[in-house]
Design a protein around this motif. Structure first.
Motif, mmCIF file in Angstrom:
data_model
loop_
_atom_site.group_PDB
_atom_site.id
_atom_site.type_symbol
_atom_site.label_atom_id
_atom_site.label_comp_id
_atom_site.label_asym_id
_atom_site.label_seq_id
_atom_site.Cartn_x
_atom_site.Cartn_y
_atom_site.Cartn_z
ATOM 1 N N GLY A 170 120.256 65.124 55.997
ATOM 2 C CA GLY A 170 119.585 66.300 56.425
ATOM 3 C C GLY A 170 118.152 65.829 57.141
ATOM 4 N N LYS A 220 116.559 56.312 57.709
ATOM 5 C CA LYS A 220 117.055 56.344 56.659
ATOM 6 C C LYS A 220 116.264 55.894 55.505
ATOM 7 C CE LYS A 220 121.691 57.439 58.345
ATOM 8 N NZ LYS A 220 123.041 56.361 58.772
ATOM 9 N N ASN A 268 118.006 65.858 62.338
ATOM 10 C CA ASN A 268 119.028 65.955 61.402
ATOM 11 C C ASN A 268 119.835 64.984 61.227
ATOM 12 O OD1 ASN A 268 120.412 67.187 59.320
ATOM 13 N ND2 ASN A 268 121.248 69.140 60.368
ATOM 14 N N ILE A 269 119.723 64.142 60.008
ATOM 15 C CA ILE A 269 120.526 63.029 59.775
ATOM 16 C C ILE A 269 121.817 63.323 58.919
ATOM 17 C CG2 ILE A 269 120.952 60.915 58.629
ATOM 18 C CD1 ILE A 269 117.907 60.570 58.855
ATOM 19 N N SER A 270 123.066 63.202 59.290
ATOM 20 C CA SER A 270 124.220 63.652 58.776
ATOM 21 C C SER A 270 124.498 62.955 57.328
ATOM 22 C CB SER A 270 125.380 63.432 59.699
ATOM 23 O OG SER A 270 126.212 62.138 59.317
ATOM 24 N N GLY A 271 124.626 63.861 56.498
ATOM 25 C CA GLY A 271 124.765 63.544 54.955
ATOM 26 C C GLY A 271 123.431 63.682 54.400
#
Ligand SMILES: [Zn+2]
Length: 268
Positions: A30, A162, A25-28
């Motif tokens: 998902g 990302k 889960n990557i913040s900002g």
């Protein structure tokens, strides 16, 4: 006749994304699923290769995770001249690595041409060429085959993770792969006349799934294209139903989610 290239986007998204094949889960942002990246690159690559005069066959054109045996049989039956499998790695490392069969000198040359272009033209670290003798799509295909892991979904700092949904990066991966394929076959690579601006063109796929709950300009574009909806930029049940009807009519898998395949049918 023009060379035929089999294009394989690893894994699948529907009805459920392939388990385990995703970023943390990557913040900002998902969670990003591996197939989101793989299929976007294959779509761009398809365009690149056709422009350069190749024929292509997509061995996993639907949302579902097509079995490897089906992908391989499709390429073998079509007598493709090369097999290109696009993936994103996991395991905590970083960088791009390219696989080939050690018993195939043509496979090695194909992998080398692509790997050199990708490491030159993208920001990814170079992990080198690797033996892919254990990989089905490399072992069971009759033509020179290569599998490219363009980066890591769980690299330290999630920098590469990302990039998976950055359309400019997806396209760069496809462009460099196309250049490598051209080099292997001795075909000259022809640049897209609009390559400088095409990634920011509103009609190109935004890079992540648009689904129930999505909001904004892309949703408005979809509502306008589908017709019969109020163009409010809010992806609710009515928009979802209209997407399903459109997908059914166009032979797409009916999930009510706008991914690259549905997007490209809506905005050809
Ligand atoms: Zn993969």
């Amino acid at each position: 006749m023009a060379y035929l290239i089999a294009l394989d986007d690893g894994h699948g998204l529907g009805p459920k994304p392939t388990l385990g094949k995703r970023t943390p889960n990557i913040s900002g942002v998902g969670v990003i699923y591996e197939n989101q990246f793989n299929r976007a690159v294959v779509n761009y690559l398809d365009t690149e290769l056709k422009r350069c005069g190749f024929r292509t066959i997509l061995v996993a054109p639907t949302d579902v995770d097509t079995p490897l045996s089906t992908r391989i049989a499709t390429a073998n039956r079509a007598k493709a001249d090369a097999y290109i499998s696009c993936h994103y790695n996991a395991g905590g490392g970083a960088g791009v690595e390219t696989f080939y069969h050690t018993g195939s000198s043509r496979g090695r040359r194909l992998a080398t041409c692509i790997h050199n272009q990708v490491t030159k033209g993208t920001p990814q670290k170079n992990r080198g060429l690797k033996s892919g003798n254990h990989l089905w799509v490399i072992r069971k295909t009759n033509m020179p085959a290569t599998l490219i892991e363009f980066g890591f979904m769980d690299d330290p700092g999630l920098v590469e993770a990302k990039r998976m949904i950055d359309p400019a990066f997806q396209k760069e991966c496809a462009v460099e792969t196309a250049k490598g394929i051209c080099e292997y076959f001795g075909v000259s690579y022809s640049t897209s006349s609009s390559s400088a601006s095409s990634t920011s063109m509103p009609s190109s796929y935004p890079g992540s799934l648009i689904r129930k709950g999505s909001r904004g300009e892309y949703v408005k574009m979809i509502q306008r294209a589908l017709g019969g909806l109020s163009v409010d930029g809010i992806f609710g049940p009515k928009t979802q139903n209209a997407v399903k009807v459109f997908q059914r009519k166009n032979g797409l898998s009916v999930d009510g989610i706008v991914g690259p395949l549905t997007w490209n049918k809506l905005f050809p």
